[in-house]
Design a protein around this motif. Sequence first.
Motif, mmCIF file in Angstrom:
data_model
loop_
_atom_site.group_PDB
_atom_site.id
_atom_site.type_symbol
_atom_site.label_atom_id
_atom_site.label_comp_id
_atom_site.label_asym_id
_atom_site.label_seq_id
_atom_site.Cartn_x
_atom_site.Cartn_y
_atom_site.Cartn_z
ATOM 1 N N TRP A 102 -33.475 26.177 14.432
ATOM 2 C CA TRP A 102 -34.434 25.979 15.521
ATOM 3 C C TRP A 102 -34.151 27.009 16.590
ATOM 4 O O TRP A 102 -33.113 27.650 16.601
ATOM 5 C CB TRP A 102 -34.341 24.564 16.079
ATOM 6 C CG TRP A 102 -33.012 24.219 16.682
ATOM 7 C CD1 TRP A 102 -32.644 24.336 17.995
ATOM 8 C CD2 TRP A 102 -31.866 23.722 15.990
ATOM 9 N NE1 TRP A 102 -31.348 23.936 18.166
ATOM 10 C CE2 TRP A 102 -30.840 23.540 16.934
ATOM 11 C CE3 TRP A 102 -31.596 23.406 14.661
ATOM 12 C CZ2 TRP A 102 -29.567 23.081 16.605
ATOM 13 C CZ3 TRP A 102 -30.329 22.943 14.332
ATOM 14 C CH2 TRP A 102 -29.346 22.773 15.296
ATOM 15 N N GLY A 103 -35.104 27.208 17.489
ATOM 16 C CA GLY A 103 -34.957 28.165 18.585
ATOM 17 C C GLY A 103 -36.045 29.221 18.539
ATOM 18 O O GLY A 103 -37.130 29.007 18.007
ATOM 19 N N SER A 104 -35.737 30.383 19.091
ATOM 20 C CA SER A 104 -36.673 31.505 19.106
ATOM 21 C C SER A 104 -36.800 32.088 17.703
ATOM 22 O O SER A 104 -35.837 32.114 16.938
ATOM 23 C CB SER A 104 -36.165 32.581 20.068
ATOM 24 O OG SER A 104 -36.968 33.743 19.977
ATOM 25 N N THR A 142 -39.308 26.864 17.803
ATOM 26 C CA THR A 142 -39.314 25.408 17.733
ATOM 27 C C THR A 142 -38.052 24.839 18.378
ATOM 28 O O THR A 142 -36.980 25.426 18.260
ATOM 29 C CB THR A 142 -39.440 24.904 16.285
ATOM 30 O OG1 THR A 142 -39.431 23.481 16.284
ATOM 31 C CG2 THR A 142 -38.331 25.419 15.409
ATOM 32 N N CYS A 143 -38.209 23.724 19.058
ATOM 33 C CA CYS A 143 -37.064 23.035 19.668
ATOM 34 C C CYS A 143 -36.487 21.970 18.740
ATOM 35 O O CYS A 143 -35.439 21.406 19.023
ATOM 36 C CB CYS A 143 -37.480 22.393 20.988
ATOM 37 S SG CYS A 143 -37.911 23.590 22.244
ATOM 38 N N GLU A 144 -37.192 21.685 17.661
ATOM 39 C CA GLU A 144 -36.727 20.685 16.701
ATOM 40 C C GLU A 144 -36.242 21.372 15.433
ATOM 41 O O GLU A 144 -36.858 22.335 14.972
ATOM 42 C CB GLU A 144 -37.854 19.717 16.362
ATOM 43 C CG GLU A 144 -38.283 18.892 17.551
ATOM 44 C CD GLU A 144 -39.326 17.849 17.182
ATOM 45 O OE1 GLU A 144 -39.483 17.551 15.987
ATOM 46 O OE2 GLU A 144 -39.972 17.345 18.102
#
Length: 79
Positions: A12-14, A29-31
């Motif tokens: 997850w992340g950038s 995504t943060c999930e």
Amino acid sequence: ALITEDGRLWSWGSNSHGQLGHGIDAPATCEPRHVRSFDGIAGKRVVSVSLGGFHSAAIDESGAAFTWGENKKGQCGQG
């Protein structure tokens, strides 16, 4: 990123350079999302992962290395 007990990789992340392993067009995504590149390949249980700002790498249980993300300067080892 995390690796589950059954060897599945999640990230997850950038994803501005495809560094999450979900494809270059996948949004940030943060999930946690499952990195499906290893699905259906016998023996491809991930045992280690290393994350860079623009690229990532994983090692499976056989010792094979996999890289993805930005490779403009050969940092993924793919030429």
